[in-house]
Design a protein around this motif. Structure first.
Motif, mmCIF file in Angstrom:
data_model
loop_
_atom_site.group_PDB
_atom_site.id
_atom_site.type_symbol
_atom_site.label_atom_id
_atom_site.label_comp_id
_atom_site.label_asym_id
_atom_site.label_seq_id
_atom_site.Cartn_x
_atom_site.Cartn_y
_atom_site.Cartn_z
ATOM 1 N N HIS A 244 -6.060 13.510 13.016
ATOM 2 C CA HIS A 244 -6.420 14.761 12.344
ATOM 3 C C HIS A 244 -6.954 14.510 10.934
ATOM 4 C CE1 HIS A 244 -5.102 17.554 15.418
ATOM 5 N NE2 HIS A 244 -4.004 16.837 15.584
ATOM 6 N N MET A 245 -6.569 13.387 10.364
ATOM 7 C CA MET A 245 -7.033 13.045 9.024
ATOM 8 C C MET A 245 -8.526 12.734 9.002
ATOM 9 S SD MET A 245 -6.032 12.712 5.927
ATOM 10 C CE MET A 245 -6.750 12.043 4.433
ATOM 11 N N PHE B 156 -12.512 20.944 1.103
ATOM 12 C CA PHE B 156 -11.884 20.783 2.409
ATOM 13 C C PHE B 156 -11.099 19.479 2.487
ATOM 14 C CE2 PHE B 156 -11.252 20.946 6.890
ATOM 15 C CZ PHE B 156 -11.442 22.274 7.245
ATOM 16 N N THR B 157 -11.523 18.473 1.729
ATOM 17 C CA THR B 157 -10.813 17.193 1.747
ATOM 18 C C THR B 157 -9.375 17.349 1.248
ATOM 19 O OG1 THR B 157 -11.803 16.734 -0.420
ATOM 20 C CG2 THR B 157 -12.874 15.773 1.504
ATOM 21 N N ILE B 158 -9.165 18.232 0.276
ATOM 22 C CA ILE B 158 -7.807 18.471 -0.224
ATOM 23 C C ILE B 158 -6.951 19.109 0.863
ATOM 24 C CG2 ILE B 158 -6.444 19.808 -1.875
ATOM 25 C CD1 ILE B 158 -8.619 19.404 -3.915
ATOM 26 N N ILE B 159 -7.538 20.029 1.613
ATOM 27 C CA ILE B 159 -6.803 20.660 2.712
ATOM 28 C C ILE B 159 -6.442 19.623 3.768
ATOM 29 C CG2 ILE B 159 -6.984 22.317 4.603
ATOM 30 C CD1 ILE B 159 -8.640 24.075 2.814
ATOM 31 N N ALA B 160 -7.395 18.740 4.114
ATOM 32 C CA ALA B 160 -7.145 17.716 5.134
ATOM 33 C C ALA B 160 -6.024 16.780 4.706
ATOM 34 C CB ALA B 160 -8.430 16.929 5.405
ATOM 35 N N VAL B 161 -6.093 16.296 3.475
ATOM 36 C CA VAL B 161 -5.082 15.363 2.978
ATOM 37 C C VAL B 161 -3.736 16.060 2.813
ATOM 38 C CG1 VAL B 161 -4.411 13.883 1.043
ATOM 39 C CG2 VAL B 161 -6.777 13.893 1.840
ATOM 40 N N GLY B 162 -3.739 17.263 2.238
ATOM 41 C CA GLY B 162 -2.496 17.991 2.014
ATOM 42 C C GLY B 162 -1.781 18.342 3.301
ATOM 43 N N THR B 163 -2.537 18.745 4.322
ATOM 44 C CA THR B 163 -1.939 19.106 5.605
ATOM 45 C C THR B 163 -1.225 17.916 6.232
ATOM 46 O OG1 THR B 163 -3.642 20.790 5.971
ATOM 47 C CG2 THR B 163 -2.424 20.025 7.898
ATOM 48 N N VAL B 164 -1.890 16.771 6.244
ATOM 49 C CA VAL B 164 -1.290 15.564 6.823
ATOM 50 C C VAL B 164 -0.097 15.105 5.993
ATOM 51 C CG1 VAL B 164 -1.688 13.134 7.375
ATOM 52 C CG2 VAL B 164 -3.415 14.838 7.953
ATOM 53 N N CYS B 165 -0.197 15.182 4.676
ATOM 54 C CA CYS B 165 0.890 14.724 3.806
ATOM 55 C C CYS B 165 2.146 15.576 3.970
ATOM 56 C CB CYS B 165 0.442 14.729 2.352
ATOM 57 S SG CYS B 165 -0.676 13.372 1.934
ATOM 58 N N LEU B 166 1.990 16.862 4.244
ATOM 59 C CA LEU B 166 3.152 17.711 4.483
ATOM 60 C C LEU B 166 3.943 17.227 5.694
ATOM 61 C CD1 LEU B 166 1.829 21.331 3.823
ATOM 62 C CD2 LEU B 166 3.780 20.244 2.704
ATOM 63 N N ALA B 167 3.223 17.005 6.805
ATOM 64 C CA ALA B 167 3.905 16.533 8.010
ATOM 65 C C ALA B 167 4.475 15.132 7.815
ATOM 66 C CB ALA B 167 2.930 16.551 9.191
ATOM 67 N N LEU B 168 3.719 14.264 7.149
ATOM 68 C CA LEU B 168 4.169 12.886 6.935
ATOM 69 C C LEU B 168 5.411 12.841 6.058
ATOM 70 C CD1 LEU B 168 3.691 9.847 7.279
ATOM 71 C CD2 LEU B 168 2.173 9.947 5.284
ATOM 72 N N SER B 169 5.410 13.593 4.969
ATOM 73 C CA SER B 169 6.573 13.592 4.073
ATOM 74 C C SER B 169 7.802 14.153 4.779
ATOM 75 C CB SER B 169 6.260 14.391 2.810
ATOM 76 O OG SER B 169 5.960 15.740 3.126
ATOM 77 N N GLY B 170 7.611 15.187 5.600
ATOM 78 C CA GLY B 170 8.737 15.739 6.353
ATOM 79 C C GLY B 170 9.310 14.738 7.339
ATOM 80 N N ILE C 136 6.652 21.650 8.340
ATOM 81 C CA ILE C 136 5.770 22.007 9.457
ATOM 82 C C ILE C 136 5.318 23.455 9.348
ATOM 83 C CG2 ILE C 136 5.629 22.259 11.964
ATOM 84 C CD1 ILE C 136 5.460 19.390 10.912
ATOM 85 N N GLY C 137 6.179 24.327 8.824
ATOM 86 C CA GLY C 137 5.770 25.713 8.622
ATOM 87 C C GLY C 137 4.591 25.820 7.678
ATOM 88 N N LEU C 138 4.650 25.093 6.557
ATOM 89 C CA LEU C 138 3.524 25.081 5.615
ATOM 90 C C LEU C 138 2.308 24.373 6.203
ATOM 91 C CD1 LEU C 138 5.319 24.252 2.243
ATOM 92 C CD2 LEU C 138 4.480 26.470 3.024
ATOM 93 N N HIS C 139 2.542 23.374 7.026
ATOM 94 C CA HIS C 139 1.471 22.553 7.583
ATOM 95 C C HIS C 139 0.698 23.261 8.684
ATOM 96 C CE1 HIS C 139 0.989 20.247 11.380
ATOM 97 N NE2 HIS C 139 0.342 19.359 10.675
#
Length: 301
Positions: free
Chosen positions: A278-279, A24-38, A85-88
């Protein structure tokens, strides 16, 4: 059966291996990183290639940072933002459901907290839907609904939202000219923004209240850390929201050079602190995993 949170089930993992398993930690980090990078990509591209368009306002004074709404309305920024954001968004719905199940287990015999956890679920989903709405409907696209101001850009009238470049006076002058009744216009982007901010603040407040109760009966260090971070981030988020509203109003009232820059910077902090809030799922579900497996009764050998 392994003691690994989400891996509990009516079958043996030694015999029935999961089809898919992800911490679940990968999902948490990946979700935030998608929005942050965008977000970072859109702001940087706007500053480097669309500086004049993204920082211009009706006041026609010098500004040095674009608002988020202005950045994600340009091309190719809007497509980068929509992709991220679509992926996030899909993992965000999953995390909201995971939190609801977590609270339901913790507050099974506490009616007030159980009801708050349900309202929190609605707010989390509303926040995500509001974000999708303001993402896929940019601030320079027109939609019909009652009760909003508008402005004129590239041959079309648009509602006035955070980050727009025309004032209500411009709209009023054009309305008096008999071209369009501005009172019949509204922006889906503006509605999405309001839903996002309101749902976000309510979600943070309820989450802090629920974790205050959890903290009283928990000795787990991760949960104590998570609670402290949530309270600090919520306090910071609501503070910068107030600052952003102040600078936005001051810019529109006095048209001072650089004030819109302070608004844009506070807007960045609002979004970044929201991401950081959310992180905290990283600590809440650190030992959990998301798993897809085939139940024994569905197997056919």
């Amino acid at each position: 059966m392994r003691n690994n949170g989400m891996l509990q089930g009516p079958y043996s993992l030694d015999r029935d291996k999961p089809l898919f398993r992800l911490p679940f930690t990968i999902i948490a980090v990946g979700t935030v990183c998608l929005a942050l990078s965008g977000l970072v990509s859109c702001i940087l591209i706007s500053l480097l290639y669309h500086f004049e368009e993204s920082t211009a306002t009706h006041c026609k004074v010098h500004n040095y940072l674009p608002s988020i709404s202005a950045s994600i309305s340009l091309t190719p920024e809007r497509y980068i933002w929509r992709f991220c954001i679509g992926l996030h968004s899909a993992p965000r719905f999953l995390v909201a459901a995971a939190y609801f199940n977590f609270y339901r287990g913790r507050f099974l015999n506490r009616c007030q907290e159980w009801l708050l956890s349900f309202v929190n679920l609605l707010c989390a989903q509303g926040e995500n839907l509001g974000l999708l709405l303001l993402t896929y409907v940019s601030s320079d696209e027109t939609y019909m609904c009652p009760g909003s101001l508008c402005h004129y850009t590239k041959g079309a009238f648009h509602p006035t939202v955070v980050g727009d470049h025309n004032s209500p006076n411009d709209c009023e002058q054009q309305r008096e000219g008999g071209v369009l009744d501005c009172g019949t216009q509204a922006c889906v982007h503006k509605i999405g923004f309001i839903v996002f901010i309101a749902s976000s603040l309510i979600h943070m407040a309820i989450t802090c209240r629920l974790w205050q109760v959890i903290k009283k009966y928990s000795l787990i260090p991760e949960e104590q850390t998570s609670y402290r971070l949530k309270v600090r981030l919520f306090t910071f988020n609501i503070s910068v929201c107030i600052c952003a509203a102040y600078f936005y109003r001051r810019h529109n009232t006095y048209c001072e050079a650089g004030v819109y820059t302070f608004f844009a910077f506070c807007e960045y902090l609002v979004v970044l602190s929201n991401m950081a809030f959310h992180m905290t799922a990283y600590w809440d579900f650190g030992s959990k995993e998301v798993m897809i497996a085939t139940p024994p009764e569905d197997k056919r050998f």
